[in-house]
Motif scaffolding. Sequence first.
Motif, PDB file in Angstrom:
ATOM      1  N   ASP A  66      39.389  31.398  32.558  1.00 46.18           N
ATOM      2  CA  ASP A  66      39.733  32.605  31.800  1.00 46.18           C
ATOM      3  C   ASP A  66      41.230  32.715  31.590  1.00 46.18           C
ATOM      4  O   ASP A  66      41.977  31.756  31.834  1.00 46.18           O
ATOM      5  CB  ASP A  66      39.168  33.839  32.498  1.00 46.18           C
ATOM      6  CG  ASP A  66      39.755  34.044  33.893  1.00 46.18           C
ATOM      7  OD1 ASP A  66      40.703  33.319  34.270  1.00 46.18           O
ATOM      8  OD2 ASP A  66      39.262  34.929  34.608  1.00 46.18           O
ATOM      9  N   VAL A  72      35.272  30.034  35.265  1.00 45.60           N
ATOM     10  CA  VAL A  72      34.254  30.898  34.673  1.00 45.60           C
ATOM     11  C   VAL A  72      32.910  30.723  35.365  1.00 45.60           C
ATOM     12  O   VAL A  72      32.198  31.707  35.623  1.00 45.60           O
ATOM     13  CB  VAL A  72      34.128  30.616  33.157  1.00 45.60           C
ATOM     14  CG1 VAL A  72      32.930  31.360  32.573  1.00 45.60           C
ATOM     15  CG2 VAL A  72      35.405  31.032  32.436  1.00 45.60           C
ATOM     16  N   PRO A 231      34.211  40.062  40.067  1.00 51.24           N
ATOM     17  CA  PRO A 231      33.480  39.416  38.965  1.00 51.24           C
ATOM     18  C   PRO A 231      32.196  40.169  38.629  1.00 51.24           C
ATOM     19  O   PRO A 231      31.335  40.364  39.478  1.00 51.24           O
ATOM     20  CB  PRO A 231      33.163  38.016  39.512  1.00 51.24           C
ATOM     21  CG  PRO A 231      34.077  37.812  40.676  1.00 51.24           C
ATOM     22  CD  PRO A 231      34.321  39.173  41.242  1.00 51.24           C
ATOM     23  N   MET A 236      33.395  40.379  32.498  1.00 51.37           N
ATOM     24  CA  MET A 236      33.775  39.086  31.927  1.00 51.37           C
ATOM     25  C   MET A 236      33.681  39.116  30.399  1.00 51.37           C
ATOM     26  O   MET A 236      34.534  38.547  29.703  1.00 51.37           O
ATOM     27  CB  MET A 236      32.882  37.981  32.494  1.00 51.37           C
ATOM     28  CG  MET A 236      33.093  37.723  33.978  1.00 51.37           C
ATOM     29  SD  MET A 236      31.937  36.510  34.661  1.00 51.37           S
ATOM     30  CE  MET A 236      32.510  35.014  33.843  1.00 51.37           C
TER      31      MET A 236
END
Length: 279
Positions: A66, A72, A231, A236
């Motif tokens: 990212d 990711v 996360p 995201m």
Amino acid sequence: MKRRSTPRIGVKGSVSIGALAAIFILTVFAPLIAPFDPYKQSLQDILIAPLSPYSGSGGTSLLGTDQLGRDVLSRLLYGGRLSLWISIAAVSISGVLGSAIGIAAGYFGGRTDAVLMRLADIQLSIPSMLLAIVMVAVLGSGLTNIVIVLAVTGWVTFARVVRSQVLSLKEMEYVEAAKAMGVPHLTVMLRHILPNTLYTIATQAALQISHMILLAAALSFLGLGIEVSTPTWGGMVNDGKSYIDSAWWLSTIPGLAIAAVILSINLFGDWLRDRAEER
């Protein structure tokens, strides 16, 4: 003596169960499967494409990195574990609460049914997303508060579905016989009503989990869910929206993960519904 044949799972059941088993393994065991630390930043690996060398920890970044150089794939696995935990916890609470309300409303009827169902109608008149945003604004963000918010938004569906089944179950002869023998109402509901609604509750729970995952992702996308550094799939997607032209994988891959999980859960719920109709 003729053997009783066991019902076949079928293609829908096999695909959905297999997909959910794979998702469960990948997310629950994320700390063991994730190739890199999902929180570790690497400034020399910012926005590298999928299947590129990852110099931050050595090896290859299968799904790219990212805007802060974080892997990711690792964040996707950790975000999936959190999303599943939140949705399962929320559905468990809302399922117990909604099923209890639905059984009470259907069994007692009359004024009890009218009051409980009017409360359900009032909540149904408010969009789930709007109600969730207002509750998060009042309670604040955080894991526990998000679970509470999702649970409050989800009990109505359980209550209405269970109530509709209880209305027919309470007219059954064995229920009438139990009441005629003086069995307490609570015992009748627990021993004779609840066991016959479990299949319906399980089917509804499977379908509600996908709704909770989507709602939790939407809250995270709006910045109202868990902390930004944690996360989450919605977070995201939000992080990648500014880089959609130059780094398509940041939003596309989490979005595809959400779609795949929801599709698998919905297929499983449809399979459970088919099995319930065959009974």
